[in-house]
Scaffold this motif. Sequence first.
Motif, PDB file in Angstrom:
ATOM      1  N   ASP A 197       0.854  -1.173   0.000  1.00  0.00           N
ATOM      2  CA  ASP A 197       0.000   0.000   0.000  1.00  0.00           C
ATOM      3  C   ASP A 197       0.902   1.238   0.000  1.00  0.00           C
ATOM      4  OD1 ASP A 197      -2.890   0.957   0.499  1.00  0.00           O
ATOM      5  OD2 ASP A 197      -1.730   2.075   2.005  1.00  0.00           O
ATOM      6  N   ASP A 198       0.388   2.368  -0.492  1.00  0.00           N
ATOM      7  CA  ASP A 198       1.189   3.597  -0.530  1.00  0.00           C
ATOM      8  C   ASP A 198       1.660   4.036   0.860  1.00  0.00           C
ATOM      9  OD1 ASP A 198       0.974   3.738  -3.278  1.00  0.00           O
ATOM     10  OD2 ASP A 198      -0.719   5.138  -3.237  1.00  0.00           O
ATOM     11  N   SER A 199       0.900   3.699   1.904  1.00  0.00           N
ATOM     12  CA  SER A 199       1.265   4.107   3.261  1.00  0.00           C
ATOM     13  C   SER A 199       2.365   3.235   3.867  1.00  0.00           C
ATOM     14  CB  SER A 199       0.036   4.068   4.173  1.00  0.00           C
ATOM     15  OG  SER A 199      -0.434   2.741   4.292  1.00  0.00           O
ATOM     16  N   ASP A 200       2.663   2.092   3.261  1.00  0.00           N
ATOM     17  CA  ASP A 200       3.657   1.158   3.786  1.00  0.00           C
ATOM     18  C   ASP A 200       5.052   1.737   3.586  1.00  0.00           C
ATOM     19  OD1 ASP A 200       5.615  -1.014   3.851  1.00  0.00           O
ATOM     20  OD2 ASP A 200       3.911  -2.391   3.805  1.00  0.00           O
ATOM     21  N   ASN A 201       5.763   1.948   4.695  1.00  0.00           N
ATOM     22  CA  ASN A 201       7.118   2.498   4.596  1.00  0.00           C
ATOM     23  C   ASN A 201       8.160   1.574   5.232  1.00  0.00           C
ATOM     24  OD1 ASN A 201       6.424   2.924   7.265  1.00  0.00           O
ATOM     25  ND2 ASN A 201       7.083   5.050   7.326  1.00  0.00           N
TER      26      ASN A 201
END
Length: 144
Positions: free
Chosen positions: A95-99
């Motif tokens: 997901d885009d929020s996964d860092n």
Amino acid sequence: MIIMLIVSTALYARHSSFSCISQFSIVRNINTVNTRAEGFAFFDLSDDHLLINIDGLLTQNNKKYIISRTVSVKYKSYNINANLYKILHVRMTRDDSDNVNDKIANGLLFNEGGEGKLIFIKKINDDMILFGNHTFPQYGCKRR
């Protein structure tokens, strides 16, 4: 995150032999690496595939991360009596929020493994699965 979980459930529910959602909490202190993670995990298990959707917060040596990814694992039997399976292929969607760095995330799921490694998968009474690395189960999930 939630949309990814719903889509994953819809896509794989038709072919699933076992699906469940569970909270998880992990605390590890190995050498000088301190890891804490908590969140929710969705598991979908079929004869030769395991789909994992994991969403949560992870802290490693005081650095904070968000983990939100779907991992598709193709596996084959390695030692059926020990509930061990060989990982043939891993596909990961973030997901885009996964860092979270992939090495850290793989360590959370497979103990620094991936393709060619062994995983432990055991169904209990057709309403619970245990999943983990080749050493011991790390996650448990009961069908609701």
